[in-house]
Design an enzyme around this catalytic site. Structure first.
Site, PDB file in Angstrom:
ATOM      1  N   GLU A   1      -0.017 -10.215  -1.803  1.00  0.00           N
ATOM      2  CA  GLU A   1      -1.410 -10.313  -1.659  1.00  0.00           C
ATOM      3  C   GLU A   1      -2.048 -10.493  -3.045  1.00  0.00           C
ATOM      4  OE1 GLU A   1      -3.303  -9.256   2.540  1.00  0.00           O
ATOM      5  OE2 GLU A   1      -2.416  -7.484   1.465  1.00  0.00           O
TER       6      GLU A   1
ATOM      7  N   ALA B   1       0.867  -1.179  -0.144  1.00  0.00           N
ATOM      8  CA  ALA B   1      -0.095  -0.147   0.007  1.00  0.00           C
ATOM      9  C   ALA B   1       0.814   1.258  -0.070  1.00  0.00           C
ATOM     10  CB  ALA B   1      -0.971   0.050   1.381  1.00  0.00           C
TER      11      ALA B   1
ATOM     12  N   GLU C   1       3.113  -6.685   7.230  1.00  0.00           N
ATOM     13  CA  GLU C   1       2.286  -5.832   7.959  1.00  0.00           C
ATOM     14  C   GLU C   1       2.482  -5.719   9.496  1.00  0.00           C
ATOM     15  OE1 GLU C   1       0.273  -6.640   4.000  1.00  0.00           O
ATOM     16  OE2 GLU C   1       1.570  -7.687   5.488  1.00  0.00           O
TER      17      GLU C   1
ATOM     18  N   GLY D   1       0.699  -5.752   0.428  1.00  0.00           N
ATOM     19  CA  GLY D   1      -0.343  -5.971  -0.650  1.00  0.00           C
ATOM     20  C   GLY D   1       0.365  -6.515  -1.927  1.00  0.00           C
TER      21      GLY D   1
END
Length: 323
Positions: A173, A125, A193, A170
């Protein structure tokens, strides 16, 4: 094609009915309901070469439809070089729009996700943008990221992540939502994270254990450990690892070769096979077999099946049309 696929909506409905019937059958145990989800270098397509549509330099997401021997392959290229391809609101919006167009395009056979930025796949992110958000905006942003990555996972065609650089948070992910992952040995991957006192919020806590097993997934998330391509291959995080080349696109080239292997296969069968596998993995075996039966039935009346049998009889390559 409409009769065979119907956007997969009709088939998904039948799959749900099959799953429900199997779960309540006297032969099977009660199961969870399946959620509906769905030198040589110059010969390969690369940036600015062998594409039917060219992207502008300022575009943060480049969508390319390949031509010639790679026709049917679409490449989505992340291109936020100044931000290490970090996911921000605009990039998520572009990704969602691109995926929405691809899922209804019956000419698309395989989608490759890659980076146009050397040495990076996706850094996760965009924390600079997030720092300016109100807490309520953060929740909305994470929900949007989760939804967009789910849309990617639900694409009806095979998807491949080509990881030629760092994929963190992310970014990993995003790769986990693809059917197949290919990485350079020098690539770095991790769900980091917990270092920021948060957890993976775009599917990482669910897709990583389904990929490498619960215990190892917990270990990687708890430690925020980063692994290279070789270790990622050894633990099953990726399917293929390749030595990086001078151009920095070895994983993309391997992904392209894999995608080319998929092209000769029946388009309807490929889509239905993906649906059967995805939904079957979420239920018990008896229910999964019922899902397979419902999916198999959708391949019987297709023109592609008739063409496949005829081609086999005539000892020639089949000419599938996705019907």
């Amino acid at each position: 094609m409409a009769a065979a696929l119907g956007g997969l909506g009709l088939l998904q409905g039948r799959v749900r009915l099959a799953a429900a019937a199997a779960a309540t059958s006297s032969l099977g145990r009660p199961g969870r309901r399946a959620p509906v989800r769905g030198g040589a270098a110059t010969a390969l397509p690369s940036a600015g070469r062998s594409y039917s549509s060219e992207a502008k330099e300022e575009e943060e997401l480049r969508v390319r439809y390949l031509d010639d021997e790679h026709k049917g392959i679409v490449v989505l290229g992340l291109n936020r070089s100044y931000a290490k391809n970090a996911l921000n609101k605009n990039l998520l919006k572009m990704m969602s729009k691109a995926v929405d167009a691809l899922k209804s395009d019956k000419k698309v056979r395989t989608v490759i996700f890659r980076s146009e930025v050397p040495g990076i796949f996706c850094a996760g992110a965009d924390l600079k943008e997030r720092a300016k958000m109100h807490s309520s905006e953060v929740s909305s942003f994470v929900s949007k990221a989760r939804a967009t990555i789910n849309e990617m996972a639900n694409l009806p065609v095979p998807t491949i992540a080509a990881i030629d650089g760092t994929a963190l948070g992310g970014g990993l992910e995003l790769a986990l939502a693809c059917d197949i992952r290919v990485a350079a040995s020098s690539a770095k991957m991790g769900l980091v994270e917990t270092k920021l006192a948060i957890i993976p919020g775009a599917g990482g806590t669910q897709r990583l254990p389904r990929t490498i097993g619960v215990s190892l997934a917990k270990e990687l998330i708890f430690s925020a450990r980063i692994v290279d391509g070789e270790e990622a291959k050894s633990i099953g995080l990726i399917s293929h690892v390749v030595e990086q080349n001078e151009a920095g696109d070895a994983a993309y080239r391997r992904a392209l070769a894999l995608a080319k292997e998929f092209l000769p296969q029946g388009p309807v069968a490929m889509r239905v096979a993906k649906l059967a596998i995805n939904q079957g993995m979420e239920v018990d075996l008896v229910t999964g077999l019922a899902i397979e039966e419902a999916c198999y039935a959708q391949t019987i009346p297709t023109k592609d099946r008739i063409e496949g049998l005829l081609a086999f009889k005539e000892k020639r390559p089949p000419r599938y049309k996705g019907e």
